[in-house]
Design a protein around this motif. Structure first.
Motif, short mmCIF file in Angstrom:
data_model
loop_
_atom_site.label_atom_id
_atom_site.label_comp_id
_atom_site.label_asym_id
_atom_site.label_seq_id
_atom_site.Cartn_x
_atom_site.Cartn_y
_atom_site.Cartn_z
N VAL A 1 3.73 -15.51 20.00
CA VAL A 1 2.15 -15.07 20.56
C VAL A 1 1.97 -13.61 19.91
O VAL A 1 0.88 -13.38 19.68
CB VAL A 1 2.07 -15.39 22.05
N VAL A 2 2.95 -12.95 20.32
CA VAL A 2 2.66 -11.31 19.94
C VAL A 2 2.74 -11.30 18.52
O VAL A 2 1.85 -10.56 17.98
CB VAL A 2 3.93 -10.48 20.47
N ASP A 3 3.57 -11.90 17.98
CA ASP A 3 3.20 -11.87 16.36
C ASP A 3 2.09 -12.43 15.81
O ASP A 3 1.59 -11.68 15.03
CB ASP A 3 4.52 -12.62 15.55
N LEU A 4 1.41 -13.44 16.31
CA LEU A 4 0.07 -13.88 16.20
C LEU A 4 -0.82 -12.63 16.30
O LEU A 4 -1.70 -12.48 15.54
CB LEU A 4 -0.38 -14.80 16.95
N ALA A 5 -0.66 -11.81 17.41
CA ALA A 5 -1.59 -10.75 17.77
C ALA A 5 -1.52 -9.62 16.82
O ALA A 5 -2.42 -9.14 16.25
CB ALA A 5 -1.13 -9.98 19.29
N SER A 6 -0.46 -9.41 16.01
CA SER A 6 -0.29 -8.60 15.12
C SER A 6 -1.15 -8.75 13.68
O SER A 6 -1.56 -7.93 12.95
CB SER A 6 1.14 -8.27 14.66
N LYS A 7 -1.49 -10.20 13.69
CA LYS A 7 -2.14 -10.53 12.36
C LYS A 7 -3.81 -10.57 12.74
O LYS A 7 -4.47 -10.74 11.71
CB LYS A 7 -1.81 -11.98 12.04
N ILE A 8 -4.16 -10.19 13.93
CA ILE A 8 -5.64 -10.22 14.14
C ILE A 8 -6.33 -8.86 13.58
O ILE A 8 -5.95 -7.85 14.09
CB ILE A 8 -5.85 -10.33 15.78
N LYS A 9 -7.35 -9.21 13.08
CA LYS A 9 -8.11 -8.18 12.19
C LYS A 9 -9.67 -8.08 12.82
O LYS A 9 -10.20 -6.93 12.77
CB LYS A 9 -8.13 -8.45 10.63
N TYR A 10 -10.01 -9.11 13.25
CA TYR A 10 -11.26 -9.44 13.85
C TYR A 10 -11.37 -10.09 15.33
O TYR A 10 -10.71 -11.02 15.54
CB TYR A 10 -12.23 -10.16 12.87
N VAL A 11 -12.25 -9.56 15.91
CA VAL A 11 -12.81 -10.51 17.22
C VAL A 11 -14.20 -10.51 17.26
O VAL A 11 -15.06 -9.80 16.89
CB VAL A 11 -12.46 -9.37 18.48
N VAL A 12 -14.68 -11.80 17.05
CA VAL A 12 -15.96 -12.28 17.12
C VAL A 12 -16.60 -12.61 18.10
O VAL A 12 -16.05 -13.92 18.87
CB VAL A 12 -16.17 -13.36 15.71
N ILE A 13 -17.88 -12.18 18.71
CA ILE A 13 -18.29 -12.61 19.97
C ILE A 13 -19.58 -13.14 19.77
O ILE A 13 -20.44 -12.33 19.29
CB ILE A 13 -18.24 -11.14 21.05
N ALA A 14 -19.95 -14.12 20.23
CA ALA A 14 -21.08 -15.03 20.09
C ALA A 14 -22.24 -14.81 21.09
O ALA A 14 -22.72 -15.92 21.50
CB ALA A 14 -20.87 -16.44 19.70
N GLY A 15 -22.30 -13.74 21.57
CA GLY A 15 -23.60 -13.47 22.51
C GLY A 15 -23.33 -13.49 23.95
O GLY A 15 -22.17 -13.99 24.30
N ASP A 16 -24.43 -13.21 24.57
CA ASP A 16 -24.24 -13.31 25.96
C ASP A 16 -23.21 -12.11 26.58
O ASP A 16 -22.28 -12.44 27.34
CB ASP A 16 -24.23 -14.39 26.88
N ILE A 17 -23.24 -10.92 25.91
CA ILE A 17 -22.41 -9.85 26.10
C ILE A 17 -22.30 -9.52 27.49
O ILE A 17 -21.48 -9.36 28.24
CB ILE A 17 -22.86 -8.65 25.06
N VAL A 18 -23.66 -9.25 28.04
CA VAL A 18 -23.78 -9.16 29.45
C VAL A 18 -24.51 -10.24 30.32
O VAL A 18 -25.05 -11.08 29.81
CB VAL A 18 -24.68 -7.62 29.73
N ASP A 19 -24.63 -10.08 31.70
CA ASP A 19 -25.11 -10.97 32.63
C ASP A 19 -26.83 -11.06 32.45
O ASP A 19 -27.44 -11.92 32.65
CB ASP A 19 -24.66 -11.14 33.84
#
Length: 475
Positions: A252-270
């Motif tokens: 799982v940690v090895d997978l984390a090392s490959k992450i380049k982007y985090v995509v958030i599809a809205g409703d950032i706040v309540d």
């Protein structure tokens, strides 16, 4: 951290704290993430003035909180640089809400979608049908007024030259009854007695394609609802530590090392005033304060990971879709690794085309088509791909701004289609396109209980090399 800072942090949640409780927190400041601990205390006690005893209990429960990802020694994560291109309505809106805008909007919808259908059939003008009595015809039009007459389902099909009724029997009856209205389809059938008896109903649909494969990872999440009393901050803390390579087994940690982007599809706040009684569900009642807190939480994501931040119906932006990105005064709160986009948005991530849509229209689609459910939201998203439109029903729960160009048409086939909104989790592939609905970071609110909505929080979809997996950061 000094006493005054701690008192101010509790004031953000509308609470006071006893001096003895402040001293206890200062002793624990080196052993816990203090911001996460304070949020946990405010969630687990209802007192206006928080006592030392309440803080002791909260610290103990905070220590025993268990997630499905176990802590390990930190691992150094090294990532390459990114290249991001964005296409959305931000800075391009011309809508004033006049009659001419509505006419232009529906003309744009019809022209875009009918052009897609005509790639599959020729199509003649409806006004010319009288020349083809008892012959097979092919027409393209916009659907309206679907009726069920038992043996047949009947709907009207309209183009710029006229309207014709279409009769759909046998297996086509079920397809016709799932037509949503205001969508564009093609019909092949026999024209007789002033109506068409359909043999086929064709959607614009997407072509078959190979799965895109990129040797980097993307995390898809949605509906963080920062500022909500039910925001799961402890789980968020573990999630961001995983991205930093600090928690998880070796794989799982090895997978984390490959992450380049985090995509958030809205409703950032309540948000504030979004639904009746929402003030009782908030730890931060000021919308600007909610975004300050959101920026603080997103700042925990490693700076070499690009965060693509879209918006939703809870955010401080116009409700009608398409929605532009957050205004500048809010965007400036966030770190430089955060890229702000509208809703919907096409984002090109190093050659991987991602369509981000918050997903508000899924409520309308799931309500309309009986076979769909909130437990499998990706199936409703597939229906949007078939129709090549993100909000095919006009005039229901999802407000649409009559832009002169219809930004909600899926005119470009993405590699990934990402939504949220419904707070459940679903992933699948449709004709080579990865379809992701990415859960939430908010546990069930009182309002959701009344509406019988059961969220699936803290499920994270992780893309890598054409495949997608799920990590759970919940209890």
């Amino acid at each position: 951290m000094d006493k005054r800072t701690i008192i101010k942090k509790f004031a953000v949640y509308g609470r006071n704290i006893h001096p003895l409780a402040v001293e206890l927190l200062m002793k624990n400041a080196d052993h816990h993430n203090l911001d996460s601990l304070i949020a946990h205390i405010c969630k687990t006690t209802n007192s206006f003035v928080i006592s030392r005893e309440e803080v002791e209990k909260a610290i103990e429960s905070f220590r025993t909180t268990v997630t499905t990802v176990k802590e390990v020694k930190p691992k150094q994560v090294v990532r390459s640089q990114e290249n991001v291109n964005v296409r959305d309505v931000t800075g391009k809106s011309t809508c004033e809400g006049g009659i001419e805008d509505f006419l232009a909007y529906f003309n744009s919808r019809f022209e875009k979608l009918s052009a897609l259908v005509r790639r599959r059939i020729g199509g003649i003008k409806i006004s010319s049908l009288s020349r083809f009595k008892n012959d097979q015809v092919e027409v393209v039009g916009m659907v309206k007024d679907v009726r069920d007459y038992g043996e047949f389902a009947v709907f009207d099909l309209e183009d710029k030259t006229g309207t014709v009724s279409v009769f759909a029997g046998e297996k086509l009856r079920e397809i016709a009854l799932e037509l949503l209205g205001d969508e564009v389809v093609g019909v092949i059938g026999v024209y007789r007695n002033g109506r068409i008896y359909a043999d086929r109903i064709l959607f614009p649909d997407i072509p078959m394609r190979e799965r895109a494969k990129k040797d980097f990872g993307i995390v898809f999440i949605s509906d963080t609802h920062f500022g909500s009393r039910e925001f799961l901050e402890r789980e968020w803390e573990v999630f961001t530590k995983w991205l930093s390579g600090e928690v998880g087994n070796e794989k799982v940690v090895d997978l984390a090392s490959k992450i380049k982007y985090v995509v958030i599809a809205g409703d950032i706040v309540d948000g504030v005033g979004v639904y009746p009684g929402q003030e009782n569900d908030l730890t931060i009642t000021d919308i600007y304060g909610q975004y300050e807190y959101a920026a603080e939480m997103l700042d925990k994501i490693p700076k070499d990971v690009k965060v693509i931040l879209s918006v939703g119906n809870h955010d401080a932006i116009r409700q009608a879709e398409p929605q532009p990105a957050l205004p500048k005064e809010i965007r400036k709160l966030f770190s430089n690794n955060v890229i702000h986009v509208g809703n919907p948005a096409y984002v090109d991530l190093d050659g991987l085309k991602v369509l981000i849509y918050h997903g508000r229209s899924l409520d309308d689609v799931i309500t309309k088509i009986p076979k769909l459910s909130y437990e499998k939201p990706h199936e409703a998203m597939i229906e949007l791909l078939k129709r090549r439109h993100l909000c095919p029903i006009y005039g229901e729960k999802t407000p649409i701004a009559p832009e002169r160009e219809d930004w909600l048409v899926i005119d470009e086939v993405p590699d990934v289609f990402h939504s949220g909104h419904v707070h459940t989790y679903g992933v699948g592939f449709y004709r080579g396109v990865l379809v992701v609905n990415s859960s939430t970071w908010q546990s069930q609110t009182e309002f959701q209980k009344k509406m019988n909505l059961n969220p699936m929080p803290c499920n994270v979809a992780v893309y890598y090399n054409g495949e997608v997996g799920r990590l759970r950061f919940c209890k």
